[in-house]
Motif scaffolding. Structure first.
Motif, short mmCIF file in Angstrom:
data_model
loop_
_atom_site.label_atom_id
_atom_site.label_comp_id
_atom_site.label_asym_id
_atom_site.label_seq_id
_atom_site.Cartn_x
_atom_site.Cartn_y
_atom_site.Cartn_z
N MET A 1 63.76 15.50 62.41
CA MET A 1 63.24 14.45 62.59
C MET A 1 63.21 13.48 61.12
N SER A 2 63.59 12.36 61.19
CA SER A 2 63.94 11.64 60.07
C SER A 2 62.51 11.19 59.40
N GLN A 3 62.57 10.92 58.01
CA GLN A 3 61.49 10.52 57.25
C GLN A 3 60.60 9.44 57.81
N PRO A 4 61.09 8.37 58.30
CA PRO A 4 60.45 7.24 58.81
C PRO A 4 59.70 7.94 60.14
N ALA A 5 60.53 8.58 60.85
CA ALA A 5 59.67 9.20 62.04
C ALA A 5 58.69 9.82 61.96
N VAL A 6 58.74 10.82 60.64
CA VAL A 6 57.58 11.62 60.30
C VAL A 6 56.60 10.86 59.94
N ARG A 7 56.75 9.78 59.14
CA ARG A 7 55.50 8.76 58.61
C ARG A 7 54.87 8.35 59.66
N LYS A 8 55.74 7.73 60.52
CA LYS A 8 55.18 7.09 61.80
C LYS A 8 54.26 8.17 62.56
N GLU A 9 54.81 9.29 63.01
CA GLU A 9 54.02 10.13 63.53
C GLU A 9 52.58 10.57 62.62
N ARG A 10 52.82 10.79 61.58
CA ARG A 10 51.72 10.90 60.76
C ARG A 10 50.68 9.93 60.78
N LEU A 11 51.06 8.69 60.74
CA LEU A 11 50.05 7.46 60.75
C LEU A 11 49.47 7.43 62.13
N GLU A 12 50.16 7.72 63.30
CA GLU A 12 49.65 7.47 64.55
C GLU A 12 48.54 8.82 64.66
N TYR A 13 48.84 10.01 64.15
CA TYR A 13 47.89 10.96 64.20
C TYR A 13 46.72 10.85 63.70
N ASN A 14 46.62 10.11 62.14
CA ASN A 14 45.49 9.68 61.31
C ASN A 14 44.68 8.53 62.26
N LYS A 15 45.30 7.53 62.66
CA LYS A 15 44.71 6.67 63.74
C LYS A 15 43.87 7.26 64.61
N LEU A 16 44.62 8.08 65.52
CA LEU A 16 43.92 8.78 66.49
C LEU A 16 42.61 9.86 65.93
N GLN A 17 42.81 10.43 64.99
CA GLN A 17 41.86 11.36 64.51
C GLN A 17 40.72 10.52 64.15
N LYS A 18 40.79 9.17 63.46
CA LYS A 18 39.66 8.48 62.92
C LYS A 18 39.27 8.13 64.27
N ARG A 19 39.81 7.67 65.16
CA ARG A 19 39.13 7.07 66.39
C ARG A 19 38.27 8.09 67.19
N LEU A 20 38.80 9.24 67.33
CA LEU A 20 38.03 10.15 67.99
C LEU A 20 36.93 10.55 67.22
N ARG A 21 37.10 10.70 65.98
CA ARG A 21 35.88 10.87 65.08
C ARG A 21 34.72 9.83 65.13
N ARG A 22 35.20 8.62 65.11
CA ARG A 22 34.33 7.55 65.19
C ARG A 22 33.53 7.50 66.45
N GLN A 23 34.43 7.66 67.58
CA GLN A 23 33.70 7.92 68.91
C GLN A 23 32.59 8.89 69.12
N VAL A 24 33.13 10.07 68.45
CA VAL A 24 31.89 11.30 68.71
C VAL A 24 30.77 10.88 67.84
N GLY A 25 31.16 10.53 66.73
CA GLY A 25 29.91 9.98 65.59
C GLY A 25 29.17 8.78 66.22
N SER A 26 29.60 7.96 67.06
CA SER A 26 29.03 6.84 67.58
C SER A 26 28.00 7.53 68.95
N ALA A 27 28.70 8.48 69.60
CA ALA A 27 27.84 8.96 70.81
C ALA A 27 26.74 9.71 70.04
N ILE A 28 27.02 10.41 69.03
CA ILE A 28 25.77 11.46 68.49
C ILE A 28 24.80 10.50 67.92
N ALA A 29 24.99 9.36 67.56
CA ALA A 29 23.81 8.51 67.04
C ALA A 29 23.38 8.04 67.89
N ASP A 30 24.11 7.48 68.99
CA ASP A 30 23.38 6.59 70.25
C ASP A 30 22.67 7.64 70.96
#
Length: 293
Positions: A1-30
């Motif tokens: 996999m090329s470097q740009p593709a690796v960076r893009k995949e990593r970026l998508e993973y970070n966004k997904l992880q943050k979204r899931l953590r935020r949603q779980v955190g919101s549900a726990i708080a609510d």
């Protein structure tokens, strides 16, 4: 996999992880799912959802402003070919305390349910009873289940279409025995996000050999219906979930939920309405004169 593709995949993973953590955190708080000093029994099936739930809870545990304990629990139902080594190896690797409960519910289900019939109902009841009892044995204050937003919505329609009831899966529930509080930290999370997260994390998924190859036809019908709706009307699933969180009892028809029989006209409101009508009539009398001037 090329470097740009690796960076893009990593970026998508970070966004997904943050979204899931935020949603779980919101549900726990609510829903005040987790409190100071809680001992949470995290139920693991070996599927993508429960793996994701444990991973996210462990991540939140490190940064949460309160202290709580996580204990992973899996129930080995003695299904033929069940890979008993996978979960212990994974849990030791991630460093979370765990228990494996061994109960031969597989034989019971196979003896009771006719060949070709759906086993999910009995299987889940047997599993639930065992897990509830074990939670009391280890002093767990909460039981965390891996149901996500799509599960909740599907259950709503299953109960409506096949059970004649308007109910789903609540994010937090006091069990019938009044001894266990169930929480669903993934209540705000989409199934596809959890599937993508599982792929990124390469969780060692364990298929259910008892019923994994057997479709629960009613749930599959509902799932397909929702998929078709979402494809035709993007955002509809989100709207349905919002409706579950915005219930107006007075606009339904459950006499146990709302006192329809006791509805009466408010005399004060009637009097106020009469006064307003007189005032409006007076204003109308002056409108022609005002228009002329």
């Amino acid at each position: 996999m090329s470097q740009p593709a690796v960076r893009k995949e990593r970026l998508e993973y970070n966004k997904l992880q943050k979204r899931l953590r935020r949603q779980v955190g919101s549900a726990i708080a609510d829903y005040n799912m987790i409190e100071e000093g809680d001992r949470i029994m995290v139920c693991l099936s070996g599927g993508k959802d429960s793996y994701g739930m444990l991973d996210i809870l462990m991540s939140l545990q490190k940064t949460a402003p309160i202290r709580f304990e996580l204990i992973a629990v899996n129930m080995d139902q003695k299904q033929p070919g069940f890979p008993e080594h996978i979960l212990p190896e994974y849990l030791e690797q991630v460093g979370v305390p765990y228990h494996i409960i061994e109960r031969d519910t597989y034989s019971i289900v196979k003896d009771v349910i006719p060949e070709g019939k759906t086993t999910c109902g009995l299987c889940s009841r047997l599993r639930r009873g065992t897990l509830y009892s074990f939670a009391n044995e280890i002093g767990a204050t909460k039981i965390a289940l891996g149901h996500h937003r799509d599960d909740i919505i599907e259950t709503l329609f299953l109960n409506m279409f096949y059970g004649g009831k308007l109910k789903a899966m609540p994010p937090k529930l006091l069990a019938d025995d009044k001894r266990n509080v169930l929480i669903r930290p993934l209540a705000y999370c989409k199934e596809q996000d959890l599937a993508d997260f599982a792929d990124y994390k390469a969780f060692p998924i364990i298929p259910c050999n008892l019923c994994g190859s057997q479709e629960n036809l009613q749930r599959q019908v509902i799932k397909q219906m929702l998929t078709d709706w979402e494809r035709q009307y993007p955002g509809r699933t989100e709207t349905i979930f919002s409706a579950i969180r915005n219930v107006a009892p007075s606009q339904l028809a459950d006499t146990a939920l709302f006192d329809f029989a006791g509805l009466k006209v408010d005399p004060d409101a009637v009097a106020d309405a009469g006064d307003e009508a007189q005032a409006e009539a007076g204003v109308q009398q002056f409108i022609p004169a005002l228009q002329v001037s």
